[in-house]
Design an enzyme around this catalytic site. Structure first.
Site, PDB file in Angstrom:
ATOM      1  CB  CYS A  35       3.545   1.091  -0.634  1.00 38.31           C
ATOM      2  SG  CYS A  35       3.843  -0.010  -2.003  1.00 38.31           S
ATOM      3  CG  HIS A  92       7.211   3.369  -7.306  1.00 31.39           C
ATOM      4  ND1 HIS A  92       6.701   2.188  -7.805  1.00 31.39           N
ATOM      5  CD2 HIS A  92       7.979   3.892  -8.286  1.00 31.39           C
ATOM      6  CE1 HIS A  92       7.119   2.015  -9.040  1.00 31.39           C
ATOM      7  NE2 HIS A  92       7.897   3.027  -9.356  1.00 31.39           N
ATOM      8  CB  CYS A 144       7.898  -0.518  -2.799  1.00 32.46           C
ATOM      9  SG  CYS A 144       7.171   0.851  -3.690  1.00 32.46           S
TER      10      CYS A 144
END
Ligand SMILES: [Zn+2]
Length: 225
Positions: free
Chosen positions: A184, A115, A113
């Site tokens: 996440c 982010h 991911c």
């Protein structure tokens, strides 16, 4: 949607897992450093993060971590940023004249991911209808893996896989569905260990209801081997 570049907006953008483009956002100078130069710089950065966290890097167990992480980032987890690693696009003539749908199911996806830099783990299902050109089956796995080995958002990964296969196979008739868990989401933040994310991209004939239905039915097949 237009975002200002202030830290709160960017944080909210990342936490909502919204991607801003179907191309991986790369700097103009992305390839001006060699692989070894990148590893060298990242190694110092990782060391800095660990020391800032208060870790004693003279400990034998931690000493090699900065170098290990730097190599892993550049050569493995984010190796798909390097266009030289793109699987070469050898195609074959469709000698069998097989004109039906070909589905490659359950391709393992290990991505990251963009982010949170935490793992995305899941399965990709890819299909195409040949217009005279075919690719080796493992090529589909390799293309999935190449684009997965980047900082990613799942929507972009799905689109990049379809675009690449459309390019290689010279047809719009390509589709991809990805079902994946985002660590996440599972291990931090909302901590929902059960939820997974499904994304899809349907090109050409796969936009038609019947073709799309056929593909989705094949994905559901639970063949025992
Ligand atoms: Zn994330």
């Amino acid at each position: 949607m237009k975002f200002n570049n202030n830290i709160e907006d960017l944080d909210a953008l990342g936490n909502d897992h919204i991607g801003t483009s179907s191309d991986t956002p790369l700097r103009k100078d992305a390839f001006s450093l060699s692989t070894d130069e990148k590893i060298d710089i990242i190694k110092d950065d990782v060391r800095h993060i660990m020391e800032t966290l208060g870790l004693d890097l003279t400990d034998d167990s931690l000493n090699g971590t900065p170098n290990r992480v730097a190599k892993m980032f550049v050569k493995e987890l984010f190796g798909g940023l390097d266009p030289k690693r793109k699987p070469n696009a050898s195609t074959f003539e469709n000698k069998y004249k097989y004109g039906e749908m070909l589905v490659e199911k359950n391709i393992t996806v290990y991505s990251t991911c963009e982010h949170h830099l935490l793992p995305i783990v899941g399965k990709a299902h890819v299909a195409y209808i040949s217009n005279g050109t075919v690719v080796g089956l493992s090529k589909m796995n390799r293309i999935v893996d190449y684009y997965a080995k980047r900082p990613q958002v799942q929507e972009r990964l799905t689109i990049q896989i379809v675009k690449e296969l459309q390019d290689v196979l010279q047809t719009e008739d390509v589709a991809c569905v990805i079902d994946a868990k985002h660590l996440c989401v599972n291990s931090r933040g909302i901590r929902d260990t059960e939820s997974s994310t499904v994304t899809s991209e349907f090109g050409g004939k796969f936009k038609e209801k019947e073709t799309r239905r056929e593909f989705l039915d094949y994905i559901k097949l639970d063949t025992q081997f």
